[in-house]
Design an enzyme around this catalytic site. Sequence first.
Site, PDB file in Angstrom:
ATOM      1  N   GLU A 126      13.342  45.229  39.014  1.00 29.54           N
ATOM      2  CA  GLU A 126      14.381  44.263  38.695  1.00 29.54           C
ATOM      3  C   GLU A 126      14.558  43.160  39.736  1.00 29.54           C
ATOM      4  O   GLU A 126      14.891  42.039  39.394  1.00 29.54           O
ATOM      5  CB  GLU A 126      15.737  44.974  38.513  1.00 29.54           C
ATOM      6  CG  GLU A 126      15.775  46.018  37.408  1.00 29.54           C
ATOM      7  CD  GLU A 126      15.611  45.427  36.006  1.00 29.54           C
ATOM      8  OE1 GLU A 126      15.929  44.238  35.816  1.00 29.54           O
ATOM      9  OE2 GLU A 126      15.137  46.172  35.120  1.00 29.54           O
ATOM     10  N   SER A 148      54.449  97.445  37.309  1.00 31.05           N
ATOM     11  CA  SER A 148      54.769  98.003  38.636  1.00 31.05           C
ATOM     12  C   SER A 148      54.084  97.276  39.782  1.00 31.05           C
ATOM     13  O   SER A 148      54.114  97.748  40.911  1.00 31.05           O
ATOM     14  CB  SER A 148      54.339  99.463  38.693  1.00 31.05           C
ATOM     15  OG  SER A 148      55.162 100.226  37.853  1.00 31.05           O
TER      16      SER A 148
END
Length: 780
Positions: free
Chosen positions: A86, A346
């Site tokens: 590019e 518990s």
Amino acid sequence: MIKSLNKLFNRKIKERVLFFFLLFPFAALIFNLLFPLPEMKSYSKEIYAKDGTLLTAFLTDDDKWRMYCRTKDISPDLIKAIIEKEDKWFYWHFGFNPASILRASISNLIEGKRVSGASTINMQLARMLEPKERSYSNKVIELLRAVQIELYFPKDKILELYLSLLPYGGNIEGVKSASYLYFNQPPSRLSLAQAVALCVIPNNPNLYRIDKNSEGVLKERNRWLKYFQKNSSFSSFNLNDAFREKLKPNRYPVKFTAPHFCNFINQNFVGREIYTSLDLSIQTKSENLLWNYIRRVYSRNVTNGAVLVIKNKDLSVAAYCGSADFYDKKAFGEVNGIKAVRSPGSTLKPFLFAQAFNSGAYTSKMKLLDIETDFNGYIPENFNLKFSGEVSLDFALVNSLNIPAVSLLSNIGLNNFTSLLEKGHFQTIISDKNTLGLSVILGGCGVTLEELTRFYTIFPNRGKFNNLNYLKDNTGNSDMEEKPVKFFSESAVYMISEILSENKRPDLPNELSGYEIGSSKLPKIAWKTGTSYGKRDAWAIGFNPNYTIGVWMGNFNGKGSPFLSGAEMAVPLLFDLFNSIDYNSEERWFKKPDELLEREVCAETGLLPSKFCKSLTLDYFIESISHSNYCNLYKEIYVNSDSSIEYCPNCLPEKYTRAAYPDYPPELELWYQENGVKYKQHPRHNPDCVIKYSGRGPVILSPSENFEYLVEQKSDEKILLRAAPDAGIRIHYWYINDKFYDKSSAGKGIFFKPKNGKNKITCMDDKGSDRTILINVKYF
Ligand SMILES: [Zn+2]
Ligand SMILES: [Zn+2]
């Protein structure tokens, strides 16, 4: 002449340079003010495991897969290829490349057609940030923008922005998103062929879509590979490999590993890339174990479960499974079981016992009553509906007995305990604080698996508490306190760890009983189980020096199952998890703190032995913290030679002897009598004694003194009258508001219907000793 021309020329150049340098910044400033940089795009939020593996990403606000590309995360081949293709002079130019613009313009003029290649990466980025129609005027703006971008950002940042915005068809933007969605790979691991494919697609992203037109992409890719070959951009070895590589027409879904965890992180943490504490290997093991386990118990109407694994050292969350299968709609898999508020059964008990040891008022071998008790109208039951009379604290905890736990809570103070939970960030308990009663210790409150497991890390962390750490290296997790909060002494938590790692206990699943702790089946861990009321929740929370693991099993529709008990349902999975995550842990078991010592105590009371205590046992005590109370169970009384008659100072004959007799709490003595438990009873008091018997007198067990009873107007509700008698007493006479009501056998209960308001209740025994209490009754 030449000299002066030269001079003139030099001056002109200088003027121009000066003009350029003066004007250009000025012009740039004006342009910058008039046309500020377009707004930057938003990026997908990415969530990573601790090792850097992507767990998931989220769509941007404009519904794009747009992951930000940091150059260090992108394959160098891809960067090299894209720059070569590019913008060869990217690192050299100042936003635009005059040479290529000139070349392109000439070509345009001569050949009358558009030639690409003039656009630098900066110009392309400007176009992606601000798409415009192609015209000469827009080209000029693009050029100015390119310079503007150059002034704003360093080269590396420009490249990153560019790589992040490249279009890949559909809603995919950026090489990172494309890499994951087309190749299912992080962009650092792309092959050369893949990298080049990703370089060519943005030229025409709608045409070149790997999932739709892989042939087209392949042709274009090879064309560029040839170009790179011609320019010797890459080694021929790599290029040959790249030519041979096939291109599959795939599109992968975005990963969604540890979905509940990712959703939690997404909702609670901001940032573009979030590196979390999740340990992928532990997560995978936990997910698999949970999933397989749920398949096994599905038929027993247990459809879901949740697992949280915490590394004790830094409190980092290593695994987070909110449900067995996120995608199981029938079992409400999307519900996060780690955040769901449930009854803890518990599982809060160890904290109460730790508080008791920590205060010094209690030690392991001290006794608590385990008989039916009316705690101001609250009458708890044990899980097995049986009573043991009297039990030591360690036995009560390991067997998870309810009555001793409620009685301990009542002694320590409900508020003291709920304040502890409040400091431990139990949100529902904080908001319900004013409505909680003694039942909180049996699960009468709401907690989440996250809160509970986090609180359990107090035990392996020497009594210190802190928030959990969800991020890698704890970067920016503001939840963590700088200094952990000390809840208990090291000794108190050591005592709990010792009790909870015992293997002789009822909450060991049947299939595992008989195995030695530390064997292949039973990892050496400390654990506590819990089962909620109605068998809706089964819990098992365990820890060893390395990890704390919380397991919850149940149904998200709230339905119970007779199989849902902590021991049978949650413990096997907890053990599997420890075996798989930390088998043969190198870490040694907790070290006993120096200030925790051992002493001999009376086996009957757990207190320091007096001269009458015959049976002794070893017990832990915390130096200069634990109490030093002596056992006073046995008291010396006067008796006759064969110990059949007791004397008092008033009837003491000349010949008598002394003997020690235990003075049990009246309710325990009554329980012994009712259950046929043999104990050393006081002999009958001298029948010839003329002075009124001066024993303890009856102790009213029900109703509770000064308690307010709420009675429904229409109901036939009655109140129980029951008192514990002294030795040798046979009858109790009951008076309500000074009027004789009825008599009962000593220790047996009778009922009465109270009047509204104050009721005065008197019990008198057949020796004439009496006791009076007041209760308040409110009809509604
Ligand atoms: Zn004793
Ligand atoms: Zn007497």
